[in-house]
Design an enzyme around this catalytic site. Structure first.
Site, short mmCIF file in Angstrom:
data_model
loop_
_atom_site.label_atom_id
_atom_site.label_comp_id
_atom_site.label_asym_id
_atom_site.label_seq_id
_atom_site.Cartn_x
_atom_site.Cartn_y
_atom_site.Cartn_z
N HIS A 136 4.51 14.21 -5.84
CA HIS A 136 4.53 14.25 -4.37
C HIS A 136 5.18 15.50 -3.81
O HIS A 136 6.17 15.46 -3.10
CB HIS A 136 5.20 12.99 -3.80
CG HIS A 136 4.45 11.73 -4.06
ND1 HIS A 136 4.75 10.55 -3.43
CD2 HIS A 136 3.41 11.46 -4.90
CE1 HIS A 136 3.92 9.60 -3.86
NE2 HIS A 136 3.11 10.14 -4.76
N GLU A 230 -4.22 7.05 4.64
CA GLU A 230 -4.33 7.10 6.09
C GLU A 230 -4.89 8.43 6.58
O GLU A 230 -4.64 9.48 5.98
CB GLU A 230 -2.95 6.95 6.74
CG GLU A 230 -2.24 5.66 6.42
CD GLU A 230 -0.85 5.62 7.06
OE1 GLU A 230 -0.19 4.57 6.93
OE2 GLU A 230 -0.43 6.62 7.68
#
Length: 362
Positions: A136, A230
Site C-alpha cells: 500500500h 470505490e
C-alpha cells in the site's frame, strides 16, 4: 518489437465496436508508470527501479540518474507524469518507495529528462512517517488544470487507523505546487499538528486518479479489502471513511468498520463487491472511439479486465467489462495522442499494449 494483433468485437451502445490490441513492447518487468513524450517516444517505469525510453524506431534506452528505489512487495518505482509545461522545462515527475528510519514510504521527485539520463533531481515530497511492511504505497500523480500536483498515497496496510489522523501522510491525497511547496489554500494548512499537504483523508490504497474534463474535479478510486473497491469524487478537506466506513470485509471474512455510511463521511459514487483491484484510470475524450467519449476507463488487476463506466454527468450509470479474454492484470492506462489507449500489464514479463479500432478511421 513483436506485433501481435488480436481482434475482438464488443457491444458498446449504441453501436458494435471492433478493435484490435497491438503489442508495442514486451519483456517489461512489472511495468507501472507510462507517459507519451511530445515526439511520440514512450517512457515506462519498471517497479524494480528501471526507467526505459521506448523510441519510435524500436530502441529501448535505459534512463540513468534515478534516486535509490526500495523494490519490495508493492513498492518500487511507481507512477510517472509530465509537467504541463514539459515541452519548455523538461520536468518529469515520478513516485517511488523510499527507505529511511522506520522502514519505507512513498516519495515524489522531479528531474529534467534528457535523451539518456535525468538531471537536476529534486525530491519534492517524502511521506511521513516511514513504516515497516511492503504493501500500500499508492501512488498516482495528477496535475489539474490550474497546475497543482495531486499525489495519492496508501495507508501502508498495517497502519490503516492512521488514515483517519491528520498528523501523517498515510492514506491521504496531497496537493502541492509543482516545486513541492504547499498551497496556502490547502484545507488543513492552519490546523494544529496537521500535515499541510493534505487535501483529503480516510483513504486505503489509491492506484487510480484522473481529472474529470467537464468539471476539472479530481476523481480517484481505491482498493477495498475483501470487497469495497470505490470510485470517489475528491473534495477539499473531505473524509472518505477508511477504515470506519467500508463496503468491504476483513480478509478473514469478518465484518469491519462501523457500516457502509456514516455521518460526515463522503460516500463513494461506485463500489465493486467483490473486489476487482482497480489500478490505472482515465476519462476517454478522443474521436478514435466515438462510442466511448466521456466514459471512465479503469484497469483491473485481480479482475484482469478493462472496465468502461458510462457516465451521465457526474453519475456512473452502467459498467461494461472489456479485454477479459486477454487474462492479464492491467496496471496503467494512458490515452495516446492519436486517440488509442495504451495499457501496461502487471507481470514479470509485462507488456505495453495499444488498443485501436480494427478498421482505421478515415
Amino acid at each position: 518489437m513483436p506485433n501481435l494483433l488480436l481482434l475482438f468485437t464488443l457491444l458498446a451502445a449504441p453501436l458494435d465496436v471492433e478493435y484490435r490490441v497491438h503489442t508495442v513492447a514486451d519483456k517489461l518487468h512489472h511495468p507501472w508508470g507510462l507517459v507519451e513524450l511530445p515526439n511520440g517516444d514512450l517512457l515506462v517505469s519498471e517497479r524494480r527501479g528501471s526507467l526505459l525510453r521506448l523510441s519510435a524506431d524500436g530502441r529501448r534506452i535505459p534512463i540513468e540518474g534515478l534516486p535509490k528505489v526500495t523494490d519490495a512487495g508493492q513498492g518500487g518505482l511507481l507512477d510517472l507524469t509530465l509537467h504541463p509545461g514539459f515541452s519548455e522545462n523538461r520536468w518529469l515527475y515520478f513516485s517511488y518507495s523510499q527507505a529511511g528510519k522506520g522502514g519505507a514510504g512513498t516519495a515524489v521527485a522531479r528531474a529534467k529528462l534528457h535523451d539518456t539520463h535525468l538531471s537536476d533531481l529534486d525530491v519534492i515530497f517524502v511521506q511521513e512517517p516511514k513504516t515497516s511492511g511492503s504493501a500500500h504505497f499508492g501512488s498516482r500523480l495528477v496535475f489539474d488544470p490550474q497546475g497543482y500536483l495531486f499525489i495519492t498515497t496508501g495507508e501502508r496496510y498495517h497502519a490503516r487507523d492512521r488514515a483517519q489522523q491528520l498528523d501523517n501522510h498515510l492514506g491521504k491525497i496531497l496537493r502541492l505546487h509543482d516545486d513541492g511547496t504547499v498551497p496556502t489554500d490547502n484545507p488543513f494548512i492552519n490546523f494544529p499538528n496537521a500535515k499541510p499537504e493534505i487535501w483529503s483523508y480516510g483513504h486505503r490504497n489509491i492506484q487510480g486518479a484522473a481529472i474529470h474534463p467537464p468539471t476539472g474535479e479530481l476523481w480517484a478510486h481505491e482498493h477495498g479489502p475483501r470487497g469495497g473497491d470505490e470510485v470517489n469524487i475528491i473534495k477539499a478537506g473531505a473524509n472518505y471513511g477508511w477504515p470506519l466506513a467500508t463496503h468491504g470485509r476483513e480478509y478473514s471474512g469478518a465484518a469491519m468498520g462501523q457500516g457502509t455510511h456514516l455521518e460526515g463521511i463522503a460516500d463513494p459514487i461506485w463500489v465493486w463487491v467483490p473486489s476487482i483491484a482497480p489500478s490505472g484510470m482515465l476519462f476517454y475524450n478522443a474521436a478514435l472511439f466515438p462510442q466511448w467519449q466521456g466514459s471512465l476507463l479503469v484497469g483491473a488487476l485481480a479482475g484482469k479486465k478493462l472496465v468502461r463506466l458510462a457516465l451521465n454527468g457526474r453519475q456512473i450509470i452502467d459498467e461494461q467489462a472489456l479485454l477479459d479474454e486477454l487474462d492479464v492484470r492491467i496496471r496503467t492506462l494512458v490515452q495516446a495522442k492519436d486517440g488509442g489507449i495504451y495499457l501496461l500489464t502487471d507481470a514479470e514479463n509485462g507488456q505495453l499494449l495499444k488498443l485501436v479500432p480494427a478498421t482505421p478511421i478515415t
